[in-house]
Every structure is written in C-alpha cells, then in structure tokens.
Design an enzyme around this catalytic site. Sequence first.
Site, PDB file in Angstrom:
ATOM      1  N   GLU A 208      34.155 -34.154 -45.051  1.00 23.69           N
ATOM      2  CA  GLU A 208      34.461 -34.668 -46.383  1.00 23.69           C
ATOM      3  C   GLU A 208      33.324 -34.412 -47.361  1.00 23.69           C
ATOM      4  O   GLU A 208      33.258 -35.027 -48.425  1.00 23.69           O
ATOM      5  CB  GLU A 208      34.778 -36.165 -46.309  1.00 23.69           C
ATOM      6  CG  GLU A 208      35.984 -36.435 -45.439  1.00 23.69           C
ATOM      7  CD  GLU A 208      36.572 -37.811 -45.653  1.00 23.69           C
ATOM      8  OE1 GLU A 208      36.153 -38.524 -46.589  1.00 23.69           O
ATOM      9  OE2 GLU A 208      37.453 -38.184 -44.878  1.00 23.69           O
ATOM     10  N   LYS A 340      47.165 -44.321 -47.755  1.00 21.84           N
ATOM     11  CA  LYS A 340      47.205 -42.866 -47.618  1.00 21.84           C
ATOM     12  C   LYS A 340      48.667 -42.475 -47.534  1.00 21.84           C
ATOM     13  O   LYS A 340      49.356 -42.855 -46.572  1.00 21.84           O
ATOM     14  CB  LYS A 340      46.508 -42.450 -46.326  1.00 21.84           C
ATOM     15  CG  LYS A 340      45.009 -42.722 -46.266  1.00 21.84           C
ATOM     16  CD  LYS A 340      44.596 -42.606 -44.808  1.00 21.84           C
ATOM     17  CE  LYS A 340      43.118 -42.470 -44.600  1.00 21.84           C
ATOM     18  NZ  LYS A 340      42.793 -42.626 -43.154  1.00 21.84           N
TER      19      LYS A 340
HETATM   20  C1  2PG Z   1      39.663 -42.346 -43.053  1.00 19.47           C
HETATM   21  C2  2PG Z   1      40.017 -40.952 -43.519  1.00 19.47           C
HETATM   22  C3  2PG Z   1      39.245 -40.563 -44.740  1.00 19.47           C
HETATM   23  P1  2PG Z   1      41.091 -39.253 -41.857  1.00 19.47           P
HETATM   24  O1  2PG Z   1      39.561 -42.624 -41.859  1.00 19.47           O
HETATM   25  O2  2PG Z   1      39.571 -43.253 -43.868  1.00 19.47           O
HETATM   26  O3  2PG Z   1      37.867 -40.795 -44.581  1.00 19.47           O
HETATM   27  O4  2PG Z   1      39.827 -40.009 -42.500  1.00 19.47           O
HETATM   28  O5  2PG Z   1      41.827 -38.588 -42.972  1.00 19.47           O
HETATM   29  O6  2PG Z   1      40.494 -38.281 -40.861  1.00 19.47           O
HETATM   30  O7  2PG Z   1      41.924 -40.307 -41.194  1.00 19.47           O
HETATM   31 MG    MG Z   2      39.418 -44.865 -42.300  1.00 15.46          MG
END
Ligand code: 2PG
Ligand code: MG
Length: 435
Positions: A208, A340
Amino acid sequence: MNKTAITAIHAFEVLDSRGRPTIEAHIKLACGVEASAQVPSGASTGTSEAHELRDGDPLRHCGLGVRNACKNVNEEIANLLNGSDALNQPAIDQLMIDLDGTPNKSRLGANAILAVSCAVARAAAIATGQPLWRYLAASRTPVLPLPMVNILSGGLHASKAMEFQDFLAIPWAAQSFAQAMEWITAIHRSTRELLEQRGAYFTGVADEGGWGPRLKTNEEALQILTRAIEHAGLIPGDQVSIAIDVAASHFFENGEYRLASENRSMDAAAFIDLLETWCKKYPIVSLEDGLEQNAWHQWPSLTKRLGSQVQVIGDDFLTTNPARLIRAIEANAANAVLVKMNQIGTLTETFTVIDTARAAGWGAVISARSGETEDSFLADLAIASGMGQLKVGSITRSERLSKYNRMLVLEQTQTIPHWSQSPALLPPRWAISTG
Ligand code: 2PG
Ligand code: MG
C-alpha cells in the site's frame, strides 16, 4: 425508451496494483451516456467476505484470471439488466443478487456484480448532471473525510516482516485535506529517515505504499511512528494521532495470537492487555481488527476495555456485511466498521452498512483494498457516506494517489463541508496526551 435505460454492458480484464487481473465494466445508457468502473482486491481477506470469482486456470495468471467473471457480466448480467433504469440502483443490485442466487455471490462473483453496480451509479450520475459524490450522497450530508494514512506495513502486505499489518497516521488537527496530505508526506519522509538511521535498506515500498522494514518488535513500529511525527515538526496526539490495523486473524494460530517475529504467543486476554498497554503508551486513537474474526465472545471485552478511548473497528470481523454488523451492534462488539465495497459486492448493501452504522452511533471508515486500481470511485463514496473517515493506504503509489488527488481536486473545486466542521462524526477522544 427511457433515457436512462441501460442499453449495453461490457466487461473485460485489466490489472490491479499487484499486477493481478481484475474487472473493468462499461455501461451505456439510451441517452448516449457511457461510464465504467474497476474493482479492487484484498490480500488479508476475511472468511465471511463475498466471493471473488477467479478462473483457477493455472496456465493464466497463476489461476487468478477473471475471464469467467467477465463472461458472467457480458452474458447473464447484461441480458438481465438490458432496459433497466440506471437511476434505480437498489433494484438493479437486487436483480443481480437474485440472479446470483447464493448467499455470498459465489456463482456470478462479487467482483463481477460490483463492477456493474459501480459503473451503473457512475452512468446515472453523469446522466443526471451531478458529480458522483453528490449523486451517491442522495439525502445524506456529504463530508470531506479525514484520512488515516498508512506509513508502516507488516503482515500480509509486507512479507510478514512484523505481524501487525498497518501503522497509520491520522492528521486530525489539519485545517484542510491539502494540509493533511502535506503533514502526511512529511511524516512518510521522516519515517524513512529514522529507519535509515537504524540501518534499514530500501529497495521499494509495501503493497500500500508504506515502508515495510524488518524491525525487532511490533512495538518498535509504534516508537518510530511517534518519533517520525515529532521529527516532521508535528505534535503526536495533539495534531497527529496513530491508528493501527492489527489484522489479528492473520497471526491467530491454534487459539493463540502468535507474534512469530518476537517469538511469543498470547491468549486473547493477554493480547487485549498488550493492546491496552500500547493504547496508553502511544497516541493511538483507532484500533482495527484487534482480535481475530471469529472471536465473538472476546470482541465485547475488547470494546468495553478500550472503546471509550479508541475507535474499535471491525474489518475482517464484520466484512461490510449488514447481518454481521447488526449482530455486533447488539453485542457491543466494536464501535466502528471498516467499509470495503468488494467485501459485500453491491453499492446498495454498502450503503446499508454505512446507514446502519450511523443509526447505531457507530463510526464508519471507507476503505480501499491492498490490491487497488486507479479508479477513484472510493473518494466519492467516502464523501457521499457523510461518515468523515477514509483509509486508502500510503502516498507513494498512483492507485492510492488517484483517490487522494481526487479529494484534493474536489476540495478546490466544490463546496463540501470538511470533517472538522462535523466534529460529532469523529470519536470523542482524538487528542490523547502522550504524557
Ligand atoms: C485492510 C486492507 C487495507 P486488504 O486489512 O484493512 O489495508 O487490506 O485489502 O489486504 O484486506
Ligand atoms: Mg484491515
């Protein structure tokens, strides 16, 4: 025919920030408007996330191709939605959920469904002459969000150099998004300087865009980040605070939290004690996935112990899932949710989670994935949510900057209230004296 009726949908493979295939979907409306969207992909995924459909063909992209998901868009989903009104997002999302017919979108793929869901919203915004954030906000009050920005990475985003996944800076006392980013770039730079003084050798950045050094302990990352804030001329706790994403599920083994780099393991009670000690010792104001994703019995204890001092966020724990969120609210198992879109797979369900959190008095942090694209949809979603917080990663890779730069542009060109004008949105104790 209705001017905003969908007349064509087409999806194909593009690449994400880890060089893995993902989906871009294009939508055409009867009025001639065209729009597209790309979907992201996580690495530290929660087990209750919606299903990301991959081809599994070892001869292409090590099995990670998404041609079957694209085919699902181009055939079944395109047939289903042809003629549907792009302005009716809930109906479109429900049609796709019903067509899929599984609890976790595993037949058509959440990646296929989300690409269409977002492209439809973008087309509708264009057709109605509105910026995306304004269209998405509907009756919500838009807010320019406060970013929590990744500075140091571990876990699955940095070859497990340490176990905790994200150490982030929250520039909460900045007076504008532009000033927030200026502070963050200074902290990112000073962190590198401090690491180099300790002998770190850099050949790149983590997934990231943060630094992914090998440190002696996880706590060392907290020491360095606190120092780096000072080194950048800012006051830890009074101007810039710290957030951590423990991502604890990814080092939970045989019933224990295993800090392999420190050669020690702890049960949940001892691990909560450790987190509490660090939250007191360092200017930490936000703690994500402090426990593993199935620890339904221990999350309420964590929240009881720390919830009045810090934002207790569920990510892998809640997976942007309305049912899990409601269960967690009833159990007082956290006080904020990481949002997300691809964990759930439609825009409508994403807004259900945001609005459920708001109604419960919880926080919501709109978040990118570790595998991202240059699509800036998320920036508009974060503003539209009205929840005042954004997590996109660090400031050195363009899939992150597309979102930050979109914020900088919108701050200059549109009138959107700023997080500091809506203090009620943020957790009560952002400023914690470092003593
Ligand atoms: C998280 C995300 C972003 P990932 O765990 O919060 O940092 O990671 O997209 O790999 O789940
Ligand atoms: Mg996370």
